[in-house]
Design an enzyme around this catalytic site. Structure first.
Site, PDB file in Angstrom:
ATOM      1  N   GLN A  97      -8.467  -4.021   4.189  1.00  0.00           N
ATOM      2  CA  GLN A  97      -8.545  -2.728   3.511  1.00  0.00           C
ATOM      3  C   GLN A  97      -9.945  -2.468   2.960  1.00  0.00           C
ATOM      4  OE1 GLN A  97      -6.477  -0.147   3.022  1.00  0.00           O
ATOM      5  NE2 GLN A  97      -4.718  -0.997   4.115  1.00  0.00           N
TER       6      GLN A  97
ATOM      7  N   ASP B  72      -3.560 -10.500  -3.991  1.00  0.00           N
ATOM      8  CA  ASP B  72      -2.916 -10.438  -5.303  1.00  0.00           C
ATOM      9  C   ASP B  72      -3.197 -11.671  -6.160  1.00  0.00           C
ATOM     10  OD1 ASP B  72      -1.684  -7.957  -4.863  1.00  0.00           O
ATOM     11  OD2 ASP B  72      -0.005  -8.893  -3.820  1.00  0.00           O
TER      12      ASP B  72
ATOM     13  N   GLN C 196      -6.733 -12.070  -7.679  1.00  0.00           N
ATOM     14  CA  GLN C 196      -7.193 -11.068  -8.634  1.00  0.00           C
ATOM     15  C   GLN C 196      -7.299 -11.564 -10.072  1.00  0.00           C
ATOM     16  OE1 GLN C 196      -5.199  -7.268  -8.275  1.00  0.00           O
ATOM     17  NE2 GLN C 196      -5.316  -7.309  -6.031  1.00  0.00           N
TER      18      GLN C 196
ATOM     19  N   HIS D  69      -2.674  -2.010  -4.486  1.00  0.00           N
ATOM     20  CA  HIS D  69      -1.302  -2.488  -4.676  1.00  0.00           C
ATOM     21  C   HIS D  69      -1.142  -2.722  -6.167  1.00  0.00           C
ATOM     22  CE1 HIS D  69       2.484  -4.414  -4.109  1.00  0.00           C
ATOM     23  NE2 HIS D  69       2.057  -5.654  -4.226  1.00  0.00           N
TER      24      HIS D  69
ATOM     25  N   ASP E 105       7.547  -1.900  -2.622  1.00  0.00           N
ATOM     26  CA  ASP E 105       6.738  -2.601  -1.625  1.00  0.00           C
ATOM     27  C   ASP E 105       7.224  -4.046  -1.464  1.00  0.00           C
ATOM     28  OD1 ASP E 105       4.038  -2.520  -0.016  1.00  0.00           O
ATOM     29  OD2 ASP E 105       3.964  -4.372  -1.168  1.00  0.00           O
TER      30      ASP E 105
ATOM     31  N   GLU F   6      15.567 -10.622  24.449  1.00  0.00           N
ATOM     32  CA  GLU F   6      16.582  -9.757  23.862  1.00  0.00           C
ATOM     33  C   GLU F   6      16.495  -9.636  22.346  1.00  0.00           C
ATOM     34  OE1 GLU F   6      18.324  -7.804  25.633  1.00  0.00           O
ATOM     35  OE2 GLU F   6      17.653  -8.735  27.516  1.00  0.00           O
TER      36      GLU F   6
ATOM     37  N   GLU G  52      11.978  -7.060  22.750  1.00  0.00           N
ATOM     38  CA  GLU G  52      12.413  -5.667  22.832  1.00  0.00           C
ATOM     39  C   GLU G  52      12.532  -4.993  21.471  1.00  0.00           C
ATOM     40  OE1 GLU G  52      15.709  -4.892  25.394  1.00  0.00           O
ATOM     41  OE2 GLU G  52      15.010  -6.282  26.936  1.00  0.00           O
TER      42      GLU G  52
END
Length: 344
Positions: A29, A84, A87, A109, A192, A228, A232
């Site tokens: 980010q 996180d 910090q 966040h 979140d 499967e 997919e």
């Protein structure tokens, strides 16, 4: 009542003109915010710890790089783009001592603020700009003249300009091109974490693994089980993202549809939902965050063991071999490739 969606017309970019914007961290980010803001005409600097592997990368992209404390001193508005759990220490050592009244601290966040892992001095704005997409998409959409939707929130409005600053920042990274919704640090953090744990990461990976094991234990080939239960899945998720659950059902066969609506609720049932409610309560009470902080401070022993166990699972070995047969599937060596300072 539907939430208000803020767009370009609601933002005032001039509120950031002439100011120094600092991005602390240059990972997924961080690099996207820094580059988009720079291309939007703002003065952007990058803050990193001494010896960071990201220093050269940031310099090559045209940024002045300073040690974190110095970047905070120079900045009028700064974005914390650190993991996180990193910090609290970085904030206490290099950020908080250099915050002066009138500055604005932005987060991508809300965990550190919501659960009190960091303390921001009075007189400083605290807000959030959280794009709902990974950094490389935030960057690529901006370059294409588009944007990734984002959330904004205000936790401390010292000068009554925090919301305007958050909207201007969102405008600078291209988010208002798509749409911005206002929330709170509490709502963003708790939803979140719940989404990650119960549905997107924890729920999906556990469901895939359980389905794979069920078929293999019943005597079916691991390759068939992989196709499967994992391969997919992307097809179905893409249809959901593009058209919702009803749109996905419209696009699959009648047989698949009938199996979906009659058998799905037997797998994800009242007992599953009861566990989801327990998970949500653990998030709301702070129990999960306390556990995660303790695990981090304890050297991540259980965390590493669980990840290593997962990497040794037959579904991983099967998938690695089958993906080599699919040239159209991008091959990414994810493990160990992240920069020093990544976002959440």
């Amino acid at each position: 009542m539907p939430a208000k969606v803020y767009t370009d017309k609601d933002a005032d970019p001039t509120i950031l003109k002439g100011k120094t914007l600092a991005v602390i961290g240059f990972g997924s980010q961080g690099h996207a915010h820094a580059m988009n803001l720079k291309d939007s005409g703002y003065k952007v600097i990058v803050g990193l710890y001494k010896g960071s592997k990201s220093i050269e990368s940031a310099k090559k992209k045209g940024f002045e790089v300073f040690e974190t404390a110095e970047a905070v001193k120079r900045a009028d508005v700064l974005l914390i783009a650190l993991p996180d759990m990193r910090q609290p220490a970085v904030f206490a050592e290099a950020i908080a001592p250099n915050l002066a009244p009138g500055k604005t601290v932005l987060f991508i966040h809300g965990l550190a603020i919501h659960y009190g892992l960091v303390a921001v001095p009075p007189g400083v704005n605290v807000a959030m700009v959280a794009p709902k997409g990974p950094g490389h998409v935030v960057r690529s959409q901006y370059v294409e003249g588009k944007g990734v939707p984002a959330l904004i929130a205000v936790a401390q409005d010292a000068d009554k300009k925090a919301k305007k600053i958050a909207l201007a920042w969102a405008h600078g990274i291209g988010a208002t091109r798509a749409g911005v919704i206002q929330t709170t640090f509490k709502e963003e953090t708790e939803t979140d974490l719940f989404g990650e744990q119960a549905v997107l990461c924890g729920g999906a990976s556990a469901l895939v693994t359980a389905g794979f094991e069920t078929l293999v234990e019943a005597g079916y080939q691991p390759e068939m089980a992989y196709f499967e239960c994992l391969h997919e899945l992307k097809l179905i998720v893409d249809l959901m993202v593009e058209s919702g659950i009803a749109g996905m059902r419209f696009s699959i066969s009648e047989t698949a549809k009938y199996g979906d609506i009659t058998r799905g609720p037997r797998v994800v049932n009242a007992k599953t939902k009861a566990e989801m409610k327990k998970i949500l309560k653990e998030i709301q009470s702070g129990k999960f965050t306390k556990e995660w902080v303790a695990e981090y401070k304890g050297g991540l022993k259980n965390y590493k063991k669980l990840l290593n166990d997962g990497e040794k699972h037959l579904v991983e070995k099967t998938g690695q071999r089958l993906r080599s047969l699919m040239p159209w599937v991008p091959k990414k060596n994810i493990k160990g490739s992240q920069a020093d300072y990544t976002s959440k």
